[in-house]
Design a protein around this motif. Structure first.
Motif, PDB file in Angstrom:
ATOM      1  N   THR A  85       3.337  -4.229   1.572  1.00  0.00           N
ATOM      2  CA  THR A  85       1.897  -4.351   1.354  1.00  0.00           C
ATOM      3  C   THR A  85       1.313  -3.016   0.928  1.00  0.00           C
ATOM      4  O   THR A  85       1.893  -1.958   1.154  1.00  0.00           O
ATOM      5  N   ALA A  86       0.149  -3.113   0.290  1.00  0.00           N
ATOM      6  CA  ALA A  86      -0.623  -1.933  -0.093  1.00  0.00           C
ATOM      7  C   ALA A  86      -2.083  -2.244   0.187  1.00  0.00           C
ATOM      8  O   ALA A  86      -2.503  -3.408   0.136  1.00  0.00           O
ATOM      9  N   LEU A  87      -2.847  -1.201   0.474  1.00  0.00           N
ATOM     10  CA  LEU A  87      -4.261  -1.374   0.799  1.00  0.00           C
ATOM     11  C   LEU A  87      -5.031  -2.018  -0.352  1.00  0.00           C
ATOM     12  O   LEU A  87      -5.872  -2.888  -0.140  1.00  0.00           O
ATOM     13  N   ASN A  88      -4.733  -1.600  -1.585  1.00  0.00           N
ATOM     14  CA  ASN A  88      -5.417  -2.155  -2.750  1.00  0.00           C
ATOM     15  C   ASN A  88      -4.464  -2.164  -3.945  1.00  0.00           C
ATOM     16  O   ASN A  88      -3.342  -1.658  -3.865  1.00  0.00           O
ATOM     17  N   ALA A  89      -4.929  -2.746  -5.041  1.00  0.00           N
ATOM     18  CA  ALA A  89      -4.079  -2.885  -6.231  1.00  0.00           C
ATOM     19  C   ALA A  89      -3.661  -1.525  -6.789  1.00  0.00           C
ATOM     20  O   ALA A  89      -2.521  -1.357  -7.221  1.00  0.00           O
ATOM     21  N   GLU A  90      -4.553  -0.552  -6.766  1.00  0.00           N
ATOM     22  CA  GLU A  90      -4.226   0.779  -7.291  1.00  0.00           C
ATOM     23  C   GLU A  90      -3.080   1.410  -6.496  1.00  0.00           C
ATOM     24  O   GLU A  90      -2.147   1.967  -7.077  1.00  0.00           O
ATOM     25  N   GLN A  91      -3.129   1.313  -5.171  1.00  0.00           N
ATOM     26  CA  GLN A  91      -2.042   1.855  -4.355  1.00  0.00           C
ATOM     27  C   GLN A  91      -0.755   1.062  -4.563  1.00  0.00           C
ATOM     28  O   GLN A  91       0.340   1.626  -4.551  1.00  0.00           O
TER      29      GLN A  91
ATOM     30  N   ARG B  38      10.838  -5.144 -13.095  1.00  0.00           N
ATOM     31  CA  ARG B  38      11.353  -4.487 -11.889  1.00  0.00           C
ATOM     32  C   ARG B  38      10.359  -4.546 -10.750  1.00  0.00           C
ATOM     33  O   ARG B  38      10.687  -4.205  -9.619  1.00  0.00           O
ATOM     34  N   GLY B  39       9.129  -4.952 -11.018  1.00  0.00           N
ATOM     35  CA  GLY B  39       8.125  -4.998  -9.969  1.00  0.00           C
ATOM     36  C   GLY B  39       7.077  -6.066 -10.205  1.00  0.00           C
ATOM     37  O   GLY B  39       6.820  -6.448 -11.350  1.00  0.00           O
ATOM     38  N   VAL B  40       6.491  -6.540  -9.096  1.00  0.00           N
ATOM     39  CA  VAL B  40       5.429  -7.537  -9.148  1.00  0.00           C
ATOM     40  C   VAL B  40       4.348  -7.116  -8.162  1.00  0.00           C
ATOM     41  O   VAL B  40       4.643  -6.798  -7.009  1.00  0.00           O
ATOM     42  N   LEU B  41       3.112  -7.109  -8.627  1.00  0.00           N
ATOM     43  CA  LEU B  41       1.971  -6.838  -7.757  1.00  0.00           C
ATOM     44  C   LEU B  41       1.184  -8.138  -7.621  1.00  0.00           C
ATOM     45  O   LEU B  41       0.786  -8.724  -8.626  1.00  0.00           O
ATOM     46  N   ILE B  42       0.994  -8.574  -6.373  1.00  0.00           N
ATOM     47  CA  ILE B  42       0.180  -9.764  -6.100  1.00  0.00           C
ATOM     48  C   ILE B  42      -1.050  -9.308  -5.329  1.00  0.00           C
ATOM     49  O   ILE B  42      -0.944  -8.861  -4.186  1.00  0.00           O
ATOM     50  N   ASP B  43      -2.208  -9.404  -5.966  1.00  0.00           N
ATOM     51  CA  ASP B  43      -3.465  -8.989  -5.342  1.00  0.00           C
ATOM     52  C   ASP B  43      -4.087 -10.195  -4.647  1.00  0.00           C
ATOM     53  O   ASP B  43      -4.379 -11.201  -5.287  1.00  0.00           O
ATOM     54  N   ILE B  44      -4.268 -10.091  -3.341  1.00  0.00           N
ATOM     55  CA  ILE B  44      -4.865 -11.198  -2.583  1.00  0.00           C
ATOM     56  C   ILE B  44      -6.219 -10.799  -1.992  1.00  0.00           C
ATOM     57  O   ILE B  44      -6.700 -11.430  -1.052  1.00  0.00           O
ATOM     58  N   SER B  45      -6.844  -9.783  -2.555  1.00  0.00           N
ATOM     59  CA  SER B  45      -8.101  -9.270  -2.002  1.00  0.00           C
ATOM     60  C   SER B  45      -9.244 -10.283  -2.055  1.00  0.00           C
ATOM     61  O   SER B  45     -10.212 -10.155  -1.310  1.00  0.00           O
TER      62      SER B  45
ATOM     63  N   ILE C  68       4.962  -6.265  -4.223  1.00  0.00           N
ATOM     64  CA  ILE C  68       3.989  -5.649  -3.320  1.00  0.00           C
ATOM     65  C   ILE C  68       2.752  -6.542  -3.293  1.00  0.00           C
ATOM     66  O   ILE C  68       2.212  -6.908  -4.338  1.00  0.00           O
ATOM     67  N   VAL C  69       2.339  -6.905  -2.091  1.00  0.00           N
ATOM     68  CA  VAL C  69       1.129  -7.694  -1.893  1.00  0.00           C
ATOM     69  C   VAL C  69       0.020  -6.707  -1.551  1.00  0.00           C
ATOM     70  O   VAL C  69       0.132  -5.942  -0.596  1.00  0.00           O
ATOM     71  N   ALA C  70      -1.026  -6.728  -2.354  1.00  0.00           N
ATOM     72  CA  ALA C  70      -2.114  -5.769  -2.177  1.00  0.00           C
ATOM     73  C   ALA C  70      -3.413  -6.471  -1.802  1.00  0.00           C
ATOM     74  O   ALA C  70      -3.641  -7.617  -2.178  1.00  0.00           O
ATOM     75  N   GLY C  71      -4.233  -5.752  -1.050  1.00  0.00           N
ATOM     76  CA  GLY C  71      -5.588  -6.206  -0.787  1.00  0.00           C
ATOM     77  C   GLY C  71      -5.774  -7.132   0.398  1.00  0.00           C
ATOM     78  O   GLY C  71      -6.704  -7.935   0.412  1.00  0.00           O
ATOM     79  N   ILE C  72      -4.907  -7.020   1.391  1.00  0.00           N
ATOM     80  CA  ILE C  72      -5.128  -7.837   2.591  1.00  0.00           C
ATOM     81  C   ILE C  72      -6.387  -7.308   3.280  1.00  0.00           C
ATOM     82  O   ILE C  72      -6.461  -6.139   3.638  1.00  0.00           O
ATOM     83  N   ARG C  73      -7.366  -8.174   3.420  1.00  0.00           N
ATOM     84  CA  ARG C  73      -8.638  -7.770   4.016  1.00  0.00           C
ATOM     85  C   ARG C  73      -8.510  -7.717   5.535  1.00  0.00           C
ATOM     86  O   ARG C  73      -7.696  -8.436   6.125  1.00  0.00           O
ATOM     87  N   PRO C  74      -9.322  -6.860   6.204  1.00  0.00           N
ATOM     88  CA  PRO C  74      -9.237  -6.747   7.666  1.00  0.00           C
ATOM     89  C   PRO C  74      -9.314  -8.078   8.413  1.00  0.00           C
ATOM     90  O   PRO C  74      -8.496  -8.320   9.304  1.00  0.00           O
TER      91      PRO C  74
END
Length: 136
Positions: free
Chosen positions: A107-113, A48-55, A83-89
């Motif tokens: 998007t989310a600030l980090n993988a945990e969020q 039901r969900g996918v987290l893609i961390d791009i940090s 949800i794509v997480a970890g987009i850096r500034p």
């Protein structure tokens, strides 16, 4: 992997959520293989969900942005939220300066969020030295 070459990008399952991350820039062939592999897993694993961390990505160009948007659309069609997480500034600044919008991409600030948005929460850890109650 059902007769396909693996992209080398790990895709982990945690309950009904897949977790993956992009560590390097993907070329056209690798991006297509990653998209195919991830959509196959979404369907096969009934997630039901996918987290893609791009940090770890230093650069997100229009190609990577388009790949993320297409992947999000495909996942939604298969019934999964991405949800794509970890987009850096610096990456966010570059995307805005180039006029690239991640339309439809959550998007989310980090993988945990990102995991929390998908319904996963970290349980509090007992203090060090404390015994766990295993009688329940």
């Amino acid at each position: 992997m059902r007769g396909r070459a693996s992209t080398g990008v790990p895709i982990l399952r945690l309950g009904d959520v897949l977790i993956t991350g992009l560590l390097d820039e993907l070329d056209d062939k690798a991006a297509m293989a990653f998209t195919d592999e991830l959509t196959e897993r979404i369907s096969a694993d009934c997630v039901r969900g996918v987290l893609i961390d791009i940090s770890r990505l230093e650069i997100v160009d229009s190609f990577v942005a388009r790949t993320l948007m297409e992947l999000t659309t495909m996942a939604r069609l298969l019934g999964a939220r991405v949800i794509v997480a970890g987009i850096r500034p610096p990456v966010a600044i570059t995307l805005v300066e180039l006029g690239i919008e991640l339309i439809g991409v959550e998007t989310a600030l980090n993988a945990e969020q990102g995991m929390a948005a998908l319904g996963w929460y970290q349980s509090p850890q007992p203090p060090e030295g404390a015994r766990r109650d295993t009688t329940r």
